[in-house]
Enzyme design. Structure first.
Site, short mmCIF file in Angstrom:
data_model
loop_
_atom_site.label_atom_id
_atom_site.label_comp_id
_atom_site.label_asym_id
_atom_site.label_seq_id
_atom_site.Cartn_x
_atom_site.Cartn_y
_atom_site.Cartn_z
N ALA A 247 37.63 45.10 43.01
CA ALA A 247 37.52 43.64 42.37
C ALA A 247 36.63 43.51 41.06
O ALA A 247 36.99 42.93 40.16
CB ALA A 247 37.15 42.56 43.29
N ALA A 248 35.46 44.57 41.03
CA ALA A 248 34.65 44.22 39.78
C ALA A 248 34.98 44.47 38.60
O ALA A 248 35.83 45.52 38.47
CB ALA A 248 33.26 45.05 40.12
N PRO A 249 34.90 43.78 37.38
CA PRO A 249 34.03 42.80 37.46
C PRO A 249 34.72 41.34 37.74
O PRO A 249 33.89 40.49 37.56
CB PRO A 249 33.64 42.63 35.69
CG PRO A 249 34.79 43.29 35.23
CD PRO A 249 35.27 44.38 36.08
N ASN A 251 37.81 40.06 36.85
CA ASN A 251 38.68 39.19 35.96
C ASN A 251 39.95 38.75 36.79
O ASN A 251 40.35 37.65 36.68
CB ASN A 251 39.12 39.98 35.10
CG ASN A 251 37.81 40.02 33.85
OD1 ASN A 251 37.03 39.24 33.72
ND2 ASN A 251 37.97 40.90 32.90
N ASP A 324 33.59 49.50 50.72
CA ASP A 324 34.85 50.52 50.32
C ASP A 324 35.99 50.00 51.10
O ASP A 324 36.19 50.12 52.17
CB ASP A 324 34.59 51.88 50.89
CG ASP A 324 35.31 53.05 50.40
OD1 ASP A 324 36.50 52.70 49.98
OD2 ASP A 324 34.96 54.32 50.30
N ASP A 344 43.86 46.92 42.05
CA ASP A 344 43.87 47.50 40.42
C ASP A 344 42.69 48.40 40.33
O ASP A 344 41.55 48.23 40.05
CB ASP A 344 43.27 46.14 39.80
CG ASP A 344 43.24 46.41 38.09
OD1 ASP A 344 44.25 47.08 37.59
OD2 ASP A 344 42.26 46.35 37.76
N CYS A 409 45.29 50.23 33.96
CA CYS A 409 45.23 50.13 32.57
C CYS A 409 45.45 51.61 32.05
O CYS A 409 44.83 52.03 31.05
CB CYS A 409 44.03 49.51 32.03
SG CYS A 409 42.26 50.17 32.49
C1 SAM Z 1 39.66 49.07 37.23
S1 SAM Z 1 38.19 48.50 37.98
C2 SAM Z 1 38.76 46.98 38.65
C3 SAM Z 1 38.77 45.99 37.59
C4 SAM Z 1 39.09 44.39 38.01
N1 SAM Z 1 40.47 44.35 38.84
C5 SAM Z 1 39.13 43.32 37.07
O1 SAM Z 1 40.21 42.98 36.52
O2 SAM Z 1 38.02 42.88 36.77
C6 SAM Z 1 38.12 49.52 39.43
C7 SAM Z 1 36.87 48.87 40.31
O3 SAM Z 1 37.12 49.44 41.76
C8 SAM Z 1 36.08 49.78 42.16
N2 SAM Z 1 36.31 50.72 43.47
C9 SAM Z 1 36.74 52.03 43.15
N3 SAM Z 1 37.03 52.51 44.44
C10 SAM Z 1 36.95 51.43 45.61
C11 SAM Z 1 37.27 51.46 46.58
N4 SAM Z 1 37.50 52.60 47.47
N5 SAM Z 1 36.70 50.43 47.45
C12 SAM Z 1 36.28 49.03 46.45
N6 SAM Z 1 36.11 49.22 45.28
C13 SAM Z 1 36.26 50.50 44.51
C14 SAM Z 1 35.35 50.38 41.12
O4 SAM Z 1 34.04 50.56 41.49
C15 SAM Z 1 35.69 49.32 40.02
O5 SAM Z 1 34.61 48.42 39.95
#
Ligand code: SAM
Length: 560
Positions: A247-249, A251, A324, A344, A409
């Site tokens: 989810a982070a950040p 959007n 996670d 995402d 992306c």
């Molecule tokens: C591409 S960014 C997401 C952007 C977000 N969807 C937005 O639109 O703001 C991917 C995020 O997933 C987190 N992430 C990666 N693997 C993960 C996991 N196994 N569980 C939870 N979060 C994870 C990363 O730390 C990163 O913050």
């Protein structure tokens, strides 16, 4: 003049840090605002000089490197202490507005000694230099209005006033000024405003409306994920829970919250008096990185009104989880009402092509900077692709879930069609006996008229399946970053909704505000004009008991 008194000193400092490994992947803004001598960060002019110098670096280097790097050695760029400052001066001399370097100093003297050859270098390689400096297209400034906190009318008024306040004297006349101050509605994404790229000079992450959560700066393509999940099939209810797996950040999480809140409010309004139906939805937002989790939480607090403040009969709650997603239990009772997952995940970010400052910002926020993989680019993509496949098959294992959006992306097939094709064949193989539980690809109804689709024959996908996939390509006229979206449903959902009467507004944007609808007006400033033409028809329609002006759009591909 000592180097510290050069008018470009601050720009040089920022550029030095960006170019050095000390930046640690930090974005332009965070570098610019750290160690700045001025409270509130560098001036607008300095910030713009850094952006433009960075944008012209490939062209500057191509001039310096010509003829075996003779000019490079002659001006001594690789041996000077302040390389950033020298690049800024070279930019000013060769490409800047006045084609001269203000102030004096040793670096300037080292450059101007070779001014004639440098200028010859630019004109000899005009075509290549033009190509290099234009390689990064400038997209419109997109601003998603957070209608959970404010209205489009209020934000349009505020932005109109900001345009007047921020316009420079030179842009203060004629058609170009009118265009630069125009605000359009996006034809595909509800509540998304489209402005001239120059609006980024004042409408950035530090703008009050952004900090207070009234506006979310989000590229158009990245709005497609939540849109596809909430409006991909207009016949299925949003009165359920969701998971945003990465989810982070935040959007897309907050965009999903806004779309679900709007749909639930519409349903409540049309529910007959006396029924008093409370519509509610929880969005579980997973994030495994603790530093990014902090950003996620603060963005959610700013953007999503807390339920205690939400007096209406509809309630959307976003629950951030520092956890996670891959380790989540698909049968955990707290997820029993989850019907939709937005996935995402971390990706290579290879689709991010927009203007430099946003490229750097996005690298901080949207792109993957935390994947632990090292090694060659091919190894890294393979490792990301494996992780993405595990995440998607895990999402497909939640028994109550019947719709999923998977997006990246990235523009690499390995992270997109290949992941989708493998997930479908792996998961559907294991679903035997339970008729209708298989996953299928569906073309999101809300993006019916988006012309760019997926690549067939990758990961075993048929042409029809590839037609369900959405792709965006900023280098080919889409005026967005490169992006990929896939929307899945359980087979049974499709057959149930095919029987139902289609009630949705798949290709329409409700425009009560009467802002003009964007039809590529800013694209004339680009080398790469959009390859799509929008044809508009306007209708008054009764939607969920209210009369709206609805713009129906048809998009046509323009042959090259
Ligand atoms: C591409 S960014 C997401 C952007 C977000 N969807 C937005 O639109 O703001 C991917 C995020 O997933 C987190 N992430 C990666 N693997 C993960 C996991 N196994 N569980 C939870 N979060 C994870 C990363 O730390 C990163 O913050």
């Amino acid at each position: 003049m000592s180097k510290n008194t050069s008018p470009y000193h601050e720009a040089g400092r920022i550029l030095n840090e960006l170019l050095s490994s000390k930046s640690g992947g930090r974005g332009l803004k965070s570098i610019a605002f750290s160690n700045s001598k001025t409270r509130g960060g560098p001036s607008k002019a300095t910030y713009a000089t850094v952006c433009k110098s960075m944008q012209h670096l490939p062209a500057i280097n191509s001039v310096l490197n010509h003829s075996g790097g003779r000019l490079r050695k002659a001006i001594g760029i690789d041996t000077v202490h302040n390389k950033g400052l020298m690049y800024v001066m070279l930019y000013e001399l060769l490409f800047g507005k006045y084609k001269s370097i203000r102030g004096g100093g040793r670096l300037k003297r080292m450059i101007v000694k070779h001014e004639r050859e440098l200028r010859e270098g630019v004109s000899e390689h005009r075509e290549m230099v033009d190509g290099l400096t234009r390689a990064t297209p400038q997209f419109p400034r997109y601003a998603r209005v957070n209608v959970m906190r404010t209205s489009i009318e209020a934000m349009a008024e505020m932005l109109k006033a900001s345009f007047v306040e921020n316009s420079t004297r030179e842009s203060n006349c004629g058609d170009s000024m009118n265009l630069k101050r125009s605000i359009f509605m996006d034809p595909h994404v509800p509540d998304l405003l489209v402005m001239h790229p120059s609006a980024s000079s004042f409408l950035h992450q530090d703008h009050d409306a952004v900090k207070s959560g009234k506006i979310v700066l989000q590229d158009k393509s990245s709005c497609f994920s939540a849109l596809a999940l909430a409006r991909g099939n207009p016949n299925i209810s949003l009165n359920c829970d969701f998971i945003d797996a990465c989810a982070a950040p935040g959007n897309k999480t907050t965009h999903l919250a806004a779309l679900v809140a709007a749909s639930l409010a519409d349903v409540s309004r049309t529910t007959k008096k006396g029924k008093n139906l409370t519509q509610s939805s929880t969005i579980f937002a997973f994030e495994r990185s603790s530093s990014r989790f902090k950003t996620l939480k603060s963005r959610i607090d700013a953007i999503v009104p807390s339920s205690s403040l939400n007096k209406s009969s509809t309630k959307v709650v976003v629950q951030p989880l520092l956890s996670d997603f891959l380790k989540s239990d698909s049968k955990d009772p707290q997820f029993a009402n989850v019907r939709g997952i937005l996935l995402d995940p971390s990706c290579s970010g290879s689709g991010i092509v927009n203007s430099l400052d946003r490229w750097l910002e996005d690298a901080e926020t949207d792109g993957n900077k935390d994947d632990p993989t090292t090694g060659t680019k091919a190894d890294r993509i393979k490792s990301l692709s494996n992780f993405q496949l595990v995440a998607l098959t895990h999402a497909m294992s939640f028994p109550s879930v019947d719709r999923i959006v998977y997006s990246t992306c990235s523009v690499n097939n390995e992270e997109n069609e290949l992941v989708v094709g493998k997930a479908l064949s792996e998961v559907n193989k294991t679903i035997n006996g339970s008729v209708g539980d298989e996953w299928i690809l569906v073309a999101p109804a809300c993006l019916d008229h988006w012309p760019r689709r997926g690549n067939p024959e990758i990961g075993g996908l048929s042409k029809t399946q590839a037609q369900c996939l959405i792709r965006c390509d900023g280098l080919d006229g889409d005026e967005t970053n490169g992006f990929f979206v896939s929307y899945f449903e359980r087979k049974r959902v499709r057959s149930e909704s095919e029987d139902a009467e289609r009630t949705g507004t798949s290709c329409s944007i409700v425009n009560d505000v009467k802002l003009p609808v964007y039809q590529g007006q800013f694209a004339s400033i680009q080398e790469t004009a959009p390859k799509t033409k929008h044809r508009l028809c306007q209708k008054n329609v009764n939607l969920m008991g209210r009369t709206h002006i609805v713009h129906l759009w048809t998009l046509q591909h323009v042959p090259p």
